[in-house]
Design a protein around this motif. Structure first.
Motif, PDB file in Angstrom:
ATOM      1  N   PHE A   1      -2.870   6.052   8.846  1.00  0.00           N
ATOM      2  CA  PHE A   1      -2.279   5.245   7.783  1.00  0.00           C
ATOM      3  C   PHE A   1      -2.190   6.091   6.524  1.00  0.00           C
ATOM      4  O   PHE A   1      -3.109   6.849   6.208  1.00  0.00           O
ATOM      5  N   TYR A   2      -1.091   5.928   5.816  1.00  0.00           N
ATOM      6  CA  TYR A   2      -0.911   6.620   4.544  1.00  0.00           C
ATOM      7  C   TYR A   2      -0.339   5.627   3.541  1.00  0.00           C
ATOM      8  O   TYR A   2       0.538   4.829   3.876  1.00  0.00           O
ATOM      9  N   LYS A   3      -0.847   5.681   2.326  1.00  0.00           N
ATOM     10  CA  LYS A   3      -0.334   4.836   1.254  1.00  0.00           C
ATOM     11  C   LYS A   3      -0.400   5.646  -0.032  1.00  0.00           C
ATOM     12  O   LYS A   3      -1.398   6.317  -0.292  1.00  0.00           O
ATOM     13  N   LYS A   4       0.668   5.574  -0.817  1.00  0.00           N
ATOM     14  CA  LYS A   4       0.656   6.294  -2.094  1.00  0.00           C
ATOM     15  C   LYS A   4      -0.439   5.751  -2.963  1.00  0.00           C
ATOM     16  O   LYS A   4      -0.705   4.560  -2.943  1.00  0.00           O
TER      17      LYS A   4
ATOM     18  N   LYS B   1      -3.993   8.085  -0.444  1.00  0.00           N
ATOM     19  CA  LYS B   1      -4.763   7.199   0.414  1.00  0.00           C
ATOM     20  C   LYS B   1      -4.380   7.513   1.851  1.00  0.00           C
ATOM     21  O   LYS B   1      -3.244   7.310   2.264  1.00  0.00           O
TER      22      LYS B   1
ATOM     23  N   ASN C   1       7.287   2.506   5.666  1.00  0.00           N
ATOM     24  CA  ASN C   1       7.288   1.474   4.622  1.00  0.00           C
ATOM     25  C   ASN C   1       6.657   0.160   5.085  1.00  0.00           C
ATOM     26  O   ASN C   1       7.001  -0.903   4.583  1.00  0.00           O
TER      27      ASN C   1
ATOM     28  N   ASN D   1       3.607  -2.533   5.319  1.00  0.00           N
ATOM     29  CA  ASN D   1       2.558  -2.947   4.401  1.00  0.00           C
ATOM     30  C   ASN D   1       1.202  -2.596   5.012  1.00  0.00           C
ATOM     31  O   ASN D   1       0.890  -3.017   6.120  1.00  0.00           O
ATOM     32  N   VAL D   2       0.408  -1.815   4.290  1.00  0.00           N
ATOM     33  CA  VAL D   2      -0.913  -1.415   4.768  1.00  0.00           C
ATOM     34  C   VAL D   2      -1.943  -2.000   3.813  1.00  0.00           C
ATOM     35  O   VAL D   2      -1.891  -1.777   2.607  1.00  0.00           O
TER      36      VAL D   2
ATOM     37  N   ASP E   1      -5.158  -2.518   1.670  1.00  0.00           N
ATOM     38  CA  ASP E   1      -6.023  -1.582   0.951  1.00  0.00           C
ATOM     39  C   ASP E   1      -7.412  -1.464   1.571  1.00  0.00           C
ATOM     40  O   ASP E   1      -8.110  -0.477   1.347  1.00  0.00           O
TER      41      ASP E   1
END
Length: 150
Positions: A10-13, A16, A140, A142-143, A145
């Motif tokens: 998982f990657y999130k700006k 993360k 894109n 939704n992951v 937090d």
């Protein structure tokens, strides 16, 4: 000897990253801002990357690999670029002496169709490496937090 692991990535700006292993189950790697967590066999280790220059550089390198923003490497590496019919390949060789003692080279393969990362090979030396292959990609999505809690 080859060891294989499987899991979800998982990657999130911004900065993360979570690598959640399904085999071996329970193992985990999480990067969230300045904190880096490795969980193996039920034992977790947390490091603050801003207090360890080498860990900070490794975190920047990992973020650069995942995002394709190779400017994050700064002047700490030399890059070579190649292409074939289906992929672009970037070979990154660290120039920092300390980093080179842990990581000889990173080889990134990007899919020409959607410019996403297909594989990342981290060569520790001439014979040992870790290969990450990315499949079933969802862009894109939704992951939550909670995936990045340390």
């Amino acid at each position: 000897k080859t060891n294989k692991s499987k899991g979800k990535f998982f990657y999130k700006k911004a900065q993360k990253i979570c690598l959640e292993y399904t085999n071996p189950q329970g193992n985990l790697i999480v990067m969230n801002g300045v904190k880096f967590k490795i969980q193996t066999n039920g034992k977790a280790t947390v490091v603050k990357m801003n207090s360890n220059p080498m860990m900070r550089q490794m975190g920047d390198m990992l973020t650069a690999c995942m995002t394709g923003n190779l400017n994050l490497f700064g002047n700490q590496s030399v890059s070579e670029y190649f292409e074939n019919q289906s992929h672009y390949t970037v070979v990154i060789t660290p120039t920092n002496r300390r980093v080179k003692s842990y990581l000889k080279q990173i080889v990134l393969r990007f899919d020409k169709g959607d410019m996403t990362l297909s594989s990342m090979r981290m060569n520790e030396n001439d014979t040992d490496y870790t290969l990450y292959e990315f499949s079933d990609k969802r862009l894109n999505a939704n992951v939550d937090d909670d995936k990045f809690k340390i």
